[in-house]
Scaffold this active site. Structure first.
Site, short mmCIF file in Angstrom:
data_model
loop_
_atom_site.label_atom_id
_atom_site.label_comp_id
_atom_site.label_asym_id
_atom_site.label_seq_id
_atom_site.Cartn_x
_atom_site.Cartn_y
_atom_site.Cartn_z
N HIS A 1 0.81 -1.21 0.00
CA HIS A 1 0.00 0.00 0.00
C HIS A 1 0.86 1.28 0.00
O HIS A 1 0.33 2.36 -0.21
CB HIS A 1 -1.00 0.00 1.17
CG HIS A 1 -0.46 0.39 2.51
ND1 HIS A 1 -0.08 -0.52 3.46
CD2 HIS A 1 -0.27 1.60 3.08
CE1 HIS A 1 0.33 0.10 4.55
NE2 HIS A 1 0.22 1.40 4.34
N ASP B 1 0.46 -7.54 1.79
CA ASP B 1 0.86 -6.14 1.90
C ASP B 1 2.37 -5.97 1.91
O ASP B 1 2.94 -5.21 2.70
CB ASP B 1 0.26 -5.50 3.16
CG ASP B 1 0.25 -3.96 3.08
OD1 ASP B 1 0.45 -3.44 1.97
OD2 ASP B 1 0.07 -3.31 4.12
N SER C 1 4.69 3.15 7.54
CA SER C 1 4.32 1.94 6.80
C SER C 1 5.43 1.49 5.88
O SER C 1 6.00 2.29 5.14
CB SER C 1 3.05 2.20 6.00
OG SER C 1 1.94 2.36 6.83
#
Length: 622
Positions: free
Chosen positions: A87, A118, A200
């Site tokens: 992402h 992910d 992230s």
């Protein structure tokens, strides 16, 4: 009233004078007798600083050209390969800009993606001596262990100096269902170290500065987007499972057993339903059996079964320990994919974020009240990012040179193709495989044309029988004692595999012969699959797949020696493939010494090789 105020002022003045006097005395005392720290405390603090200094150089700050967001990553090899989140990379497409703590900015290209787990693999360009993280064993992590997160929260690292947060592991082995999305977080590490948008894809290190996981998601207060102390990282062991597949440039999927399970009150996960076309069914598992271990990990509930399966790539063959009504058994099961290729591509397309907005200079960006899965916000001021050469003429802040088009270095390393994040890296792996395959087989020589193989030996059994095998273009012969099997077409080889007889060895040898003497493109539709266990064991083997007509072939080679160890030929995905296992001699004359043909877990033929001759067949290349 006025006298009371005067008295109050006098008291305050007196107290201030006393405080100043005390400070002066304290200062003098410190000069005379400095405070000494406990040696153990000083040792711990020094170790923590050293761990941070060791870990920080491998941390990557990711920025998407044009201000489309970004995040963090971590270098895992000296040639620039780095892990991040899907992402984080997905808004960028094929190209992004990455900064390191040394203040330099690098172009980077997408390599492979795992949209379910992910994860994404990228490669930083421009050097071959990048600092990289040392990996830990995340299965050894325990609740209460110290850990740290280093990254790019809120994309604040505009001077490319990463932010460090410190905490403990709050939980291990966490599982989070997809909840209507494509992403599935399994076997996660939970931490209270501060994780915010922009972290992230970055690294979670242990207290020694070794890589434990890849930061994935966190829980935030709804309005302030402030971390509430619950963050999750994908375990580095899961990332290692997918690393070979990601290096293939493919869009990869996760594994499923082909069966559903329910938690058994007596322990274990009881099979509640299963597909009779699954490999698990062919290996003997049935409704009501209790699964005890998967890939060496004990499972005691349905949740734990899914937690383990979700950390494995589709297509892996792993050991499963199960219990039926009579006994406890161990078998090898080939895991299916959660999605078909088309399903995965459709779901992935739906999960991709929209193109980043391009607000005017006075337009404020709308705040996101969602929890955490959108791409990270862009830097408040792109002019604060160092330029592409790492120069910093204005101190801590310098303007980044935003390219108007994809750099040539990235273009030369990117090939778009359906089912791939970047087919360029698959081509490189295919070339490396075929070159190593030819080097290990000295009988090939310089004549890469259609060859005739004649292999002689005996069966490996109590009363050995003579064996002669001939493999050529449209001419396949297997003689075992007084029994002879002949085939003239690929269709006859197909029938032999479907029947599960000894002629399956002809199909395996023919696929090996053809790929040696021809390019992969001539063989058929070929691709580098990634890394898979060999008979359920590590180390993971390099895996190349080729489709020719109705037959699909898989070649497995050792990652270090590059020796070909197995050739599998599939006639029907709902049936067992013919597996040719190749055992080699040692010393200066390396050559095959034994051949074994298997279907599933049962041997159909064992052969001791005593002679292997090759004759030229120049009239046709095969």
């Amino acid at each position: 009233m006025r006298s009371s105020r005067r008295i109050g002022c006098l008291i305050i003045c007196f107290l201030l004078v006393q405080m100043l006097a005390v400070d002066a005395i304290a200062d003098e005392a410190l000069k005379i007798a400095p405070i000494e720290l406990d040696a153990r405390l000083e040792e711990v603090e020094s170790a923590r600083i050293e761990a941070i200094q060791r870990a920080m150089p491998s941390t990557v700050s990711i920025f998407i050209p044009g201000g489309g967001g970004g995040g963090s990553g971590v270098l895992i090899s000296s040639d620039g390969f780095a892990l991040t989140n899907f992402h984080v990379s997905s808004p960028a497409g094929s190209y992004m800009r990455c900064g390191l703590s040394d203040g330099r900015l690098y172009d980077a290209v997408i390599v492979g993606i795992d949209p379910v787990g992910d994860l994404a693999l990228i490669q930083l360009l421009g050097r071959d001596d990048f600092p990289f993280a040392e990996m830990a064993d995340s299965r050894k992590a325990r609740v209460g262990d110290w850990c740290m997160v280093i990254g790019n929260p809120f994309l604040l690292n505009t001077n490319l100096r990463p932010t460090v947060s410190w905490g403990i592991l709050s939980g291990v082995g966490r599982y989070q269902y997809p909840s209507g999305t494509l992403l599935e977080y399994a076997d996660c590490l939970q931490t209270d170290a501060s994780i915010n948008p922009g972290n992230s894809g970055g690294p979670l290190y242990n207290s020694d500065g070794r890589l434990l996981g890849i930061v994935g998601r966190a829980s935030f207060e709804k309005r302030g987007r402030v971390n509430v102390g619950v963050g999750y990282a994908i375990s580095i062991n899961q990332a290692i499972h997918f690393l070979g597949d990601l290096r293939s440039g493919r869009i990869v999927d996760h594994a499923t057993l082909g069966a559903t399970v329910a938690t058994d009150p007596e322990g274990g996960a009881r099979i509640s339903n299963m597909l009779d076309t699954s490999d698990a069914y062919r290996r003997g598992l049935r409704y009501g059996d209790v699964i005890l271990e998967i890939d060496g990990r004990i499972v005691q509930s349905a949740n734990q079964v899914q937690n383990v399966l979700a950390t494995l790539p589709a297509g892996w063959r792993v050991k499963i320990v199960y219990r039926n009504e009579k006994e406890q058994l161990t078998t090898l099961v080939r895991l299916a994919g959660v999605h078909t290729e088309d399903e995965l591509l459709v779901k992935m397309a739906a999960a991709l974020p929209p193109p980043p907005p391009t607000p005017g200079p006075h337009e404020k960006k709308k705040k996101d009240d969602g929890e955490n899965q959108d791409s990270e916000p862009e830097p408040k001021d792109n002019s604060e990012v160092p330029d592409e050469h790492g120069e910093d003429p204005h101190g801590d802040k310098a303007k980044v040179a935003e390219p108007t088009e994809i750099p040539e270095a990235v273009k030369s390393r990117f090939i778009a193709r359906r089912g791939y994040a970047n087919y360029h890296f698959n081509v490189l792996k295919q070339r490396s495989f075929i070159e190593s395959l030819r080097q290990q087989f000295p009988a090939v020589g310089n004549v890469l044309k259609g060859q005739v193989w004649t292999i002689k030996g005996t069966t490996i059994e109590e009363t050995p029988k003579p064996i002669t095998i001939k493999v050529a273009r449209d001419d396949f012969v297997l003689s075992i004692g007084q029994k002879t099997i002949e085939a003239k077409t690929k269709a006859e080889l197909y029938e032999g595999i479907s029947a599960g007889n000894e002629s399956g060895i002809l199909a395996g040898l023919d696929s090996w012969r053809r790929v040696l003497y021809n390019d992969l493109e001539t063989f058929g539709e070929c691709y580098y699959r990634g890394s898979v266990p060999f008979l359920g064991e590590r180390p993971l083997r390099d895996c190349v797949v080729g489709v020719s007509g109705e037959l699909e072939t898989t070649w497995l080679s050792h990652p270090e020696t590059k020796i070909l160890e197995a050739v599998e030929v599939v006639a029907d995905r709902d049936e067992d493939p013919a597996e040719l296992l190749i055992r080699w001699g040692s010393g200066t004359q390396v050559a095959p010494t034994e051949l074994e043909l298997r279907y599933g877990t049962k041997a159909a033929l064992l052969m001791k090789v005593e002679g292997w001759s090759i004759e030229d067949q120049p009239e046709a290349a095969q």
